[in-house]
Design an enzyme around this catalytic site. Sequence first.
Site, PDB file in Angstrom:
ATOM      1  N   ASP A 257       0.879  -1.374  -0.021  1.00 45.59           N
ATOM      2  CA  ASP A 257       0.029   0.071   0.006  1.00 45.59           C
ATOM      3  C   ASP A 257       0.752   1.498  -0.231  1.00 45.59           C
ATOM      4  OD1 ASP A 257      -2.011  -1.800   0.192  1.00 45.59           O
ATOM      5  OD2 ASP A 257      -2.499  -1.450   2.190  1.00 45.59           O
ATOM      6  N   ASP A 618      25.042  55.699 -38.514  1.00 44.69           N
ATOM      7  CA  ASP A 618      24.900  54.071 -38.834  1.00 44.69           C
ATOM      8  C   ASP A 618      25.681  53.234 -37.886  1.00 44.69           C
ATOM      9  OD1 ASP A 618      24.902  54.615 -42.508  1.00 44.69           O
ATOM     10  OD2 ASP A 618      23.392  55.178 -40.934  1.00 44.69           O
TER      11      ASP A 618
END
Length: 762
Positions: A257, A618
């Site tokens: 169990d 840039d």
Amino acid sequence: VCTYICTIQQAPVHARKVREAHHSKEERMTYIAIEAVILTIILFIPVVVSDDNAQIPPQTSQVDNWFRTKIKAYTARKRNLDPVLAVAEAGTKVIKVRADGTGDFKTVTDAINSIPNGNKNRVIVSIGGGNYTEKIRVVQNKPFVTFYGAPNDMPTLVFAGTAAQYGTVDSATLIVESDYFSAVNIIIAVRNPKFFFVLNSAPRPNGRKQGAQAVALRVAGDKAAFYNCKMIGFQDTVCDDKGRHFYKNCYIEGTVDFIFGNAKSLFVNVETHVIPGDGMSMITAQARESGSFDSGFSFVHCNVTGTGGNAYLGRAWKPFAKVVYAYTAMSHVVKPEGWSDNFHPDDDKTVFYGEYDCSGPGSDLSHRVGFAKKLSDADEAHHSKEERIMANTAVEAVILTIIFFIPVVVSDDNGQIPPQRSQVDDWFRTNIGAYTARKGTLDPALAEAEAGTKVIKVRANGTGDFKTVTDAINSIPKGNKNRVIVSIGGGNYTEKIRLVRDKPFVTFYGAPNDMPRLVYNGTAAQYGTVDSATLIVESDYFSAVNVIFAVRNPLVFSVLNSAPRPDGKKQGAQALALRVTGDKAAFYNCKMIGFQDTLCDDRGRHFYKDCYIEGTVDFIFGFAKSIFLNVETHVIPGDGVAFITAQAMDNGTSNSGFSFLHCNVTGTGGHAYLGRAWRAFAKVVHAYTAMSDVVKPEGWSDNRHPDYDKNLFYGEYDCSGPGSDVSRRVGFAKKLSDADAKPFLSLSFVDGSKWLLPPASL
């Protein structure tokens, strides 16, 4: 059988909330991650499944992927949680327990006692390594508690209680009575010192002495979950008492169990191991007492192991016991009969013991007891409604929260970044888990590479493996398949470095307190623009930490191009600090400092976080598809006009673009464009960006190509600062709506879930 392998009960209201969460901006809130565990494993905030009735796939290999797919981030599902749970997760607290006295408490019991009755916030009890000899109870009025054991130094909880002393259910070392409990890396066991144990050290029952059974864990609260946990005992190892519970990747061992109780629980990828030596074993003793009770155990993609052929899958402890095994591998430890009615043949007509598509020698149904059910898709239609809904609600709201600390962390591509800047780091930690927690979700080649990391030390003074970065790179074999961390010591390294394509999985790492500088004075006139860079990365899966591509800050790791500032007259004077051509590259706490063309973000998918990029014209340019998160772009004064970006998407079918999230645009002079149309389909978005008055009112430039205006995608969303005023923006600039901005606000923009990892540390 489909209802036995689903995870959440269908609810139309819930489905409506799912749709609301998908579209709702306020859902983008993040969980405050736990500082103490971030260095080892980033805990993933819990979540609810997207599809309540989506069945677990029949292939074991697909289970984890199914799970990750169905479990969405807390950040996206906040309004779907139980209201009390949503409140609890918003205010997490960590309590440290250390046996050596270096934490907040020396015992787990003292830590639990410090939590106020009626607690309304998540409390994580972080338990350090060592033994903790105590009997622990988390009482009902202290919900929202998590026990966490560090993966590399997991603690052991131990107590020698027995049923004779305390009664069976109260003999447990750990008793959880409160709701919304979770446990991670907690092994409720007695024999493996490598893991976090909840251990009952009572001896093995001999079958003669009354009350010898001893419980390791009892769970009586609702909505609890356990991940990567072990429960090891003999008789009655786990009392799955009552409530809805979820177990995943766990191991449960015992004799008789050893999984018992009246809870409604889903066990996914759980190994139940029968200890040899007893004449007869029973794995489960499910305690459903009547047909109106809503409880049961569903085992999906589990393993039943052991030796001896002496184990029943379950015994009818109560007359309406309900247990189902689907896609489970059963060894020959399982008795041919499979199930026991516990010598109560009158219970045969009321128990529900079912098996579906199981495998292994123990799954042979030819000798099963008559009351066992061989489930099929067709059979499912004949079950009563009460029978069919068992698994649907087995975990219900558990998965809302307790998946909270799931050991396999999922990087959520679609979890949108929160609008609050203060929550960005927590969002990142939530969505980007450590390799150890995500190796099953990463690109296979990357997962393999991270498993075999090597460190190469570069020291200019000769105390390392190499004196130059170039020599270190040359030592890496072509076709490299393992992560190589190049640890670069303090000092200057005057060299031009190229990481060629066939040397992937390389990390440059500068120590935080003594960061190195890489420097070279190449220009476009000498090498061509893109090849002028001091550092060129052509290989995939590159990362850099504390690498600052800069010229002026000796306190940090600099990749430096020392060429002079272009004067606007001399051709080819531009000079790159960094060019990134490889795919799936990440940069953390890096600086790129130059003038024109500082960073060539050439091509591939890239991620920049907590970086600083400085220049004039840039100074972020290229064709890559990249996210810039909490990046400062600083415009150097002195030029008549400046352009921050020059994105190079050149046709409508290309898949590239720059997404700036929670960034800062700084500088002075009101002379900078956010971007210029270097190519006809340039794509740049700023969201939640703070813009100083360096930004020109027009915002963007079509580079004197008005024919580009209809194709450009220059967008702004919820930005701030004097430079964010859109009232005088050019006509082709887009003020984005929630729907327009959404594709740019998550890691899906760079497919980050498959490759993005937290920054390396040494």
